[in-house]
Design a protein around this motif. Structure first.
Motif, PDB file in Angstrom:
ATOM      1  N   ASN A 152       0.811  -1.223   0.000  1.00  0.00           N
ATOM      2  CA  ASN A 152       0.000   0.000   0.000  1.00  0.00           C
ATOM      3  C   ASN A 152       0.842   1.270   0.000  1.00  0.00           C
ATOM      4  O   ASN A 152       0.306   2.371   0.112  1.00  0.00           O
ATOM      5  CB  ASN A 152      -0.942   0.012   1.205  1.00  0.00           C
ATOM      6  N   SER A 153       2.156   1.134  -0.155  1.00  0.00           N
ATOM      7  CA  SER A 153       3.026   2.301  -0.259  1.00  0.00           C
ATOM      8  C   SER A 153       2.928   2.901  -1.659  1.00  0.00           C
ATOM      9  O   SER A 153       2.373   2.292  -2.586  1.00  0.00           O
ATOM     10  CB  SER A 153       4.475   1.899   0.018  1.00  0.00           C
ATOM     11  N   VAL A 174      -0.170  -6.706   3.050  1.00  0.00           N
ATOM     12  CA  VAL A 174      -0.390  -5.461   3.793  1.00  0.00           C
ATOM     13  C   VAL A 174      -0.672  -5.807   5.255  1.00  0.00           C
ATOM     14  O   VAL A 174      -0.894  -6.974   5.597  1.00  0.00           O
ATOM     15  CB  VAL A 174      -1.573  -4.653   3.214  1.00  0.00           C
ATOM     16  N   ARG A 175      -0.721  -4.768   6.100  1.00  0.00           N
ATOM     17  CA  ARG A 175      -0.909  -5.008   7.533  1.00  0.00           C
ATOM     18  C   ARG A 175      -2.320  -4.720   8.022  1.00  0.00           C
ATOM     19  O   ARG A 175      -2.701  -5.179   9.091  1.00  0.00           O
ATOM     20  CB  ARG A 175       0.076  -4.155   8.336  1.00  0.00           C
ATOM     21  N   SER A 314       3.066  14.399   6.008  1.00  0.00           N
ATOM     22  CA  SER A 314       3.739  13.289   5.340  1.00  0.00           C
ATOM     23  C   SER A 314       4.107  12.167   6.303  1.00  0.00           C
ATOM     24  O   SER A 314       4.175  10.999   5.905  1.00  0.00           O
ATOM     25  CB  SER A 314       4.996  13.798   4.634  1.00  0.00           C
ATOM     26  N   LEU A 315       4.333  12.505   7.569  1.00  0.00           N
ATOM     27  CA  LEU A 315       4.679  11.501   8.572  1.00  0.00           C
ATOM     28  C   LEU A 315       3.457  10.781   9.144  1.00  0.00           C
ATOM     29  O   LEU A 315       3.598   9.852   9.928  1.00  0.00           O
ATOM     30  CB  LEU A 315       5.479  12.147   9.702  1.00  0.00           C
ATOM     31  N   THR A 316       2.251  11.205   8.731  1.00  0.00           N
ATOM     32  CA  THR A 316       1.036  10.531   9.174  1.00  0.00           C
ATOM     33  C   THR A 316       0.979   9.127   8.591  1.00  0.00           C
ATOM     34  O   THR A 316       1.196   8.943   7.395  1.00  0.00           O
ATOM     35  CB  THR A 316      -0.212  11.326   8.736  1.00  0.00           C
ATOM     36  N   SER A 317       0.678   8.145   9.408  1.00  0.00           N
ATOM     37  CA  SER A 317       0.776   6.747   8.972  1.00  0.00           C
ATOM     38  C   SER A 317      -0.339   6.322   8.027  1.00  0.00           C
ATOM     39  O   SER A 317      -0.135   5.460   7.181  1.00  0.00           O
ATOM     40  CB  SER A 317       0.800   5.817  10.190  1.00  0.00           C
ATOM     41  N   LYS A 322       0.506  10.770  -1.627  1.00  0.00           N
ATOM     42  CA  LYS A 322       1.739  11.501  -1.368  1.00  0.00           C
ATOM     43  C   LYS A 322       1.461  12.948  -0.981  1.00  0.00           C
ATOM     44  O   LYS A 322       0.434  13.525  -1.322  1.00  0.00           O
ATOM     45  CB  LYS A 322       2.624  11.496  -2.623  1.00  0.00           C
ATOM     46  N   ILE A 323       2.432  13.530  -0.291  1.00  0.00           N
ATOM     47  CA  ILE A 323       2.450  14.954   0.034  1.00  0.00           C
ATOM     48  C   ILE A 323       3.548  15.611  -0.800  1.00  0.00           C
ATOM     49  O   ILE A 323       4.666  15.083  -0.892  1.00  0.00           O
ATOM     50  CB  ILE A 323       2.724  15.183   1.529  1.00  0.00           C
TER      51      ILE A 323
END
Length: 330
Positions: A152-153, A174-175, A314-317, A322-323
């Motif tokens: 999912n990246s 995925v998790r 951007s650091l939000t999981s 993308k940001i």
């Protein structure tokens, strides 16, 4: 002229500053690029924290990739390049989180005026990595199966898209269930959620087929479970270790089924590949973006002065895309 600079290793909120610098002087083979868009990537945060393959001196101009237009050329650069849209190669030699960037001609690839600059700005790292992961290690044929972790990246999305264009099928680990649904929407052929029966779930998803290739960005146990379903002579390629753990693959899989494991870092390819090969890959990816065959989700864009909000976002999981930083008319 403004740029985001790293002044020490540490947490992004504490060690990144927006600086105004004097107008640059171009070298003979340099160009000045007015930036249009530049994404924020996980590797940027690794660099900021001092745990990346590049360890710069301070202050260091941040941002690895992006697109913009040439506004000035050095004395040995063809003046016809002025006004052209160009992709800046992610060599870490120049920072793209800036209004304007001085770039050596060797680090540029001209891009289409017809393509979405937001999408073009993102092809420097993830699409190029996805393309090379799919083409360098195994001769994949239509109908072959590959497996990937971190599906999912943003990179996972490009792997799915490029595999689909080649007729290759994907098993995606995925998790979380919301991540699984996202990967299904992207066109992942099979999606498996991590759990106590991961190997059995992978085998059920494959329904008797075998994987030719596994692409891993996580490390640890999941890649080892995928490796158990790789055909004899297949390959595992590690391009990141998000978990911080070494890939948990049994030595017996390497010995008895002749598997191979490779490491991949895009900067090594850019440093060592022929210039013609680099241009060919990026132009091919740029053409796919222009025709609408290759794209990644964008969740939000920010002007440079709102960099703290952009980095925090951007650091939000659980982002859905993308940001990016955008400049000028964008």
């Amino acid at each position: 002229m403004r740029q985001l600079q790293l002044v020490a290793f540490g947490e992004p909120s504490e060690v990144i500053e927006l600086k105004t610098i004097s107008e640059p002087i171009l070298g003979e083979e340099d160009v000045l690029v007015s930036m249009e868009a530049a994404p924020i990537n996980p590797s940027d945060f690794l660099l900021v924290r001092g745990i990346y393959g590049v360890r710069p001196n301070f202050p260091f101009s941040l941002g690895a990739e992006g697109v913009g237009r040439v506004t000035q050329t050095g004395s040995k650069v063809d003046i016809a390049l002025q006004g052209k849209r160009v992709l800046i190669l992610p060599t870490s030699e120049q920072g793209t989180w800036a209004d304007q960037v001085v770039v050596p001609l060797r680090n540029l690839v001209p891009m289409s005026d017809e393509a979405d600059p937001l999408q073009l700005s993102m092809i420097g790292i993830n699409p190029a990595t996805a393309y090379l992961l799919l083409n360098r290690y195994v001769s994949l044929m239509p109908g072959d199966w590959i497996g990937q972790t971190a599906a999912n990246s943003a990179l996972g999305q490009y792997i799915i898209a490029l595999a689909k264009l080649a007729g290759v099928k994907t098993v995606n680990v995925v998790r979380r269930e919301d991540a699984a649904e996202q990967v299904r929407q992207w066109g992942g052929d099979r999606v498996v959620q991590q759990g106590d029966n991961l190997y059995e779930d992978i085998e059920h998803a494959l329904d008797g087929k075998k994987l030719s290739l596994v692409l891993d960005g996580v490390g640890g146990a999941p890649v080892g479970e995928l490796a158990r379903s790789v055909k004899t002579g297949g390959s595992i390629v590690v391009y990141a270790i998000l978990s911080g753990q070494f890939p948990g693959i049994s030595p017996k899989d390497f010995i008895y089924r002749d598997l191979s494991i490779h490491g991949f870092w895009l900067i090594n390819w850019i440093r060592n590949a022929p210039r013609t090969e680099i241009q060919e890959v990026y132009r091919k990816l740029g053409d796919l973006v222009a025709e609408g065959s290759l794209a990644a989700a964008v969740e939000d864009v920010y002007p440079l002065e709102h960099f703290k909000k952009a980095l925090e976002h951007s650091l939000t999981s659980r982002r859905a895309g993308k940001i990016l930083f955008t400049f000028g008319a964008h």
